[in-house]
Design a protein around this motif. Structure first.
Motif, mmCIF file in Angstrom:
data_model
loop_
_atom_site.group_PDB
_atom_site.id
_atom_site.type_symbol
_atom_site.label_atom_id
_atom_site.label_comp_id
_atom_site.label_asym_id
_atom_site.label_seq_id
_atom_site.Cartn_x
_atom_site.Cartn_y
_atom_site.Cartn_z
ATOM 1 N N ASP A 298 0.937 -1.213 -0.272
ATOM 2 C CA ASP A 298 -0.070 -0.204 0.174
ATOM 3 C C ASP A 298 0.770 1.221 -0.030
ATOM 4 O O ASP A 298 0.743 2.380 -0.949
ATOM 5 C CB ASP A 298 -0.880 0.017 1.198
ATOM 6 N N VAL A 299 2.293 1.181 0.753
ATOM 7 C CA VAL A 299 2.868 2.611 0.716
ATOM 8 C C VAL A 299 4.104 2.173 0.074
ATOM 9 O O VAL A 299 4.731 0.815 0.996
ATOM 10 C CB VAL A 299 2.648 2.397 2.153
ATOM 11 N N ALA A 300 4.987 2.417 -1.034
ATOM 12 C CA ALA A 300 6.295 2.539 -1.361
ATOM 13 C C ALA A 300 7.748 2.482 -0.274
ATOM 14 O O ALA A 300 7.234 3.330 0.953
ATOM 15 C CB ALA A 300 6.909 2.378 -2.618
ATOM 16 N N PRO A 301 8.296 1.498 -0.020
ATOM 17 C CA PRO A 301 9.443 1.671 0.824
ATOM 18 C C PRO A 301 9.949 3.014 0.668
ATOM 19 O O PRO A 301 9.734 2.979 -0.642
ATOM 20 C CB PRO A 301 10.195 0.449 0.928
ATOM 21 N N ARG A 302 10.999 3.306 1.567
ATOM 22 C CA ARG A 302 11.015 4.671 1.606
ATOM 23 C C ARG A 302 12.814 4.911 1.720
ATOM 24 O O ARG A 302 13.525 4.252 2.670
ATOM 25 C CB ARG A 302 11.070 6.193 1.817
ATOM 26 N N THR A 303 13.829 5.413 0.612
ATOM 27 C CA THR A 303 15.145 5.299 1.588
ATOM 28 C C THR A 303 15.235 7.066 1.796
ATOM 29 O O THR A 303 15.294 7.364 0.777
ATOM 30 C CB THR A 303 16.309 4.629 0.549
ATOM 31 N N ILE A 304 16.454 7.098 2.579
ATOM 32 C CA ILE A 304 16.685 8.121 2.746
ATOM 33 C C ILE A 304 18.315 8.592 3.049
ATOM 34 O O ILE A 304 19.078 7.592 3.581
ATOM 35 C CB ILE A 304 16.759 9.252 4.081
ATOM 36 N N CYS A 305 19.192 9.380 2.581
ATOM 37 C CA CYS A 305 20.351 8.703 1.572
ATOM 38 C C CYS A 305 20.969 10.281 2.827
ATOM 39 O O CYS A 305 21.128 11.247 2.768
ATOM 40 C CB CYS A 305 21.295 8.730 0.752
ATOM 41 N N VAL A 306 21.772 10.343 3.363
ATOM 42 C CA VAL A 306 23.057 11.490 4.089
ATOM 43 C C VAL A 306 24.294 11.428 4.096
ATOM 44 O O VAL A 306 25.165 10.077 3.944
ATOM 45 C CB VAL A 306 22.594 11.382 6.197
ATOM 46 N N ASP B 248 17.438 -6.161 5.754
ATOM 47 C CA ASP B 248 16.003 -7.202 5.890
ATOM 48 C C ASP B 248 14.919 -6.631 4.388
ATOM 49 O O ASP B 248 15.735 -5.493 3.970
ATOM 50 C CB ASP B 248 15.059 -6.716 6.924
ATOM 51 N N PRO B 249 14.574 -7.064 3.886
ATOM 52 C CA PRO B 249 14.346 -7.077 2.631
ATOM 53 C C PRO B 249 12.364 -6.458 3.703
ATOM 54 O O PRO B 249 12.637 -6.579 4.344
ATOM 55 C CB PRO B 249 13.195 -8.610 1.879
ATOM 56 N N PRO B 250 12.761 -5.198 2.530
ATOM 57 C CA PRO B 250 11.323 -3.940 3.116
ATOM 58 C C PRO B 250 10.160 -4.988 2.679
ATOM 59 O O PRO B 250 10.245 -5.436 2.319
ATOM 60 C CB PRO B 250 12.051 -3.156 2.433
ATOM 61 N N GLU B 251 9.167 -4.036 3.584
ATOM 62 C CA GLU B 251 7.957 -4.021 4.210
ATOM 63 C C GLU B 251 7.428 -2.735 3.144
ATOM 64 O O GLU B 251 7.616 -1.985 3.201
ATOM 65 C CB GLU B 251 7.385 -5.111 5.055
ATOM 66 N N GLY B 252 6.234 -2.876 3.276
ATOM 67 C CA GLY B 252 5.532 -2.101 2.768
ATOM 68 C C GLY B 252 5.091 -0.812 4.141
ATOM 69 O O GLY B 252 5.828 -0.884 5.257
#
Length: 466
Positions: free
Chosen positions: A117-125, A163-167
């Motif tokens: 329902d909600v795609a995983p997101r990535t934040i990079c710093v 770990d592989p992402p969930e929603g």
């Protein structure tokens, strides 16, 4: 583990068999590739062989004839000051060279995401100083707000060991210039640039190459939203390159030096107060002065960057403020170890250069300063203007006498060892003083890394009489 996509049935060479190298080999194998491994050290090869991986001497002639790609550990030079011989051989053979960060972004999304329902997101710093604190703070805020989050990269786990992402999952990655410089895929949802000061210049062929490596995080794929610290010229330039106009709120400008209220979206800290502005009006404000885990203007910049990143995910200001107060800080980064008889003991062993030490010196008053180690090019004379709160310095390590000469007429004592410095500070310090370890130097003369130096300091402080 994130199985690597795109190399099923193909041989992929892995150079460097430390933590990230072994995680890369495992992720390649999980994705159907055939990892062939090499490390210059016998110990590294033995570790990989013990885990069942094929060891292939990549230095021999013709080693890359049937290799689809070479994945190298970030610490191995590929261009400056000179390419590693194995990497140079791969390039001559026309074999693509990548690292685990590039593999992560190429393999992170799968067909399973269509069911979320909600795609995983990535934040990079990325940036020079504050990356680790900003990354950990973002992760802490998300966790406190009930958002599933993982942290990796230059802090915590290797990226392919996640770990592989969930929603709805969020992955927060700290990325060094070594990691961004070579990755063939860089597609974060939110990218954060904290600041830029000289570091790793030999590895990048100068300041321009260093900035170019950082800039790749924003230029190769382009994040949906960018959080940019604009207190240095490079950050201001990068912000200008990204924004399509003054009101483009795909960009969040961040400052710990001045008000930024005239832009589409900005977050800044002044006199200990964080403010968020959007389209010319203030949205929220947080008093940072009593947030013990984020002392000083440099940490207020980290707070602004983290705030902006999680606001871009819709986290409410009230939730962020509560998380700030429960954040304990990171080891070795302005970390309060103890207060003994009115004396505060602070471990900032991560302050390995002049800029980070200057920020630490500006964060406290009545300082008994422990500094020194293996000095860096350029010396420490740049700290002369930041010594107003230093009552006395206690110099250790290889560069102790050089520091004393450069920082004269600062009151000082040559202690040479950490044990002697802590004992001298315990002898001299009075109630209201802060004993600050902020070395402004590398640790390699006496310790294998800054963590071991900070741990030794913490052990000595813990043994002091109460």
């Amino acid at each position: 583990m994130i199985p690597v996509q795109g190399y099923d049935g193909q041989k992929v060479a892995v150079l460097g068999l430390g933590r990230s190298g072994l995680a890369t080999a495992a992720a390649l194998q999980a994705g159907g590739a055939i990892p062939v491994c090499w490390d210059d050290s016998p110990e590294g090869r033995a570790r990989a062989e013990a885990e069942g991986y094929q060891i292939t001497d990549l230095t021999r002639a013709g080693a890359f004839e049937d290799i689809a790609a070479l994945i190298t550990s970030p610490g191995i030079p590929h261009l400056y000051p000179a390419p590693n011989a194995v990497i140079a051989a791969a390039m001559r053979a026309g074999v693509p060279v990548d690292n685990d960060i590039g593999l992560f972004f190429a393999s992170w999304a799968t067909s399973n995401w269509a069911n979320f329902d909600v795609a995983p997101r990535t934040i990079c710093v990325t940036g020079s100083n504050g990356k680790s604190t900003t990354t950990a703070l973002i992760h802490h805020i998300l966790t406190e707000a009930g958002r599933p989050a993982q942290m990796a990269g230059n802090i915590g786990r290797g990226v392919l060991d996640l770990d592989p992402p969930e929603g709805g999952d969020v992955v927060v990655l700290e990325l060094s210039s070594y990691q961004t410089d070579l990755a063939r895929a860089l597609t974060p949802d939110i990218a954060v640039f904290t600041n830029l000061t000289p570091d790793h210049l030999d590895r990048h062929g100068g300041m321009g190459g260093y900035f170019a490596a950082k800039r790749r995080l924003f230029a190769e794929g382009g994040p949906d939203r960018a959080v940019i610290g604009v207190d240095e010229p490079e950050g201001a330039y990068l912000a200008n390159q990204i924004a399509m106009g003054r009101n483009d709120d795909r960009l969040i400008r961040v400052s710990s030096a001045r008000k930024l209220g005239d832009w589409g979206w900005s977050v800044f800290a002044r006199k200990g107060f964080l403010a968020e502005w959007r389209k010319g009006r203030q949205i929220a404000s947080i008093d940072l002065r009593e947030v013990t885990g984020l002392p000083g203007a440099h940490n207020h910049q980290n707070a602004c960057a983290a705030y902006a990143a999680v606001r871009a995910l819709g986290i409410a200001p009230r939730e962020i403020e509560a998380a700030f107060h429960s954040f304990k800080g990171l080891p070795h980064r302005s970390q309060t170890l103890a207060e003994i008889n009115g004396v505060r003991w602070v471990n900032d062993s991560k302050a390995t250069n002049v800029d980070s030490a200057a920020k630490a010196l500006q964060a406290f008053e009545n300082i008994r300063w422990i500094a020194g180690g293996l000095g860096k090019d350029g010396g420490v004379s740049g700290l002369l203007e930041h010594l107003g709160s230093v009552k006395k310095a206690y110099f250790i390590g290889h560069s102790a006498r050089d520091f004393a000469l450069e920082l004269a007429p600062l009151a000082h004592e040559i202690c040479e060892t950490m044990e002697a410095a802590v004992a001298a500070c315990a002898r001299d310090a009075e109630a209201g003083d802060t004993v600050l370890l902020a070395p402004a130097a590398a640790s390699f003369d006496q310790y294998p890394n800054f963590e071991k130096r900070g741990e030794h300091f913490a052990q000595l402080v813990a043994a002091l009489p109460r």
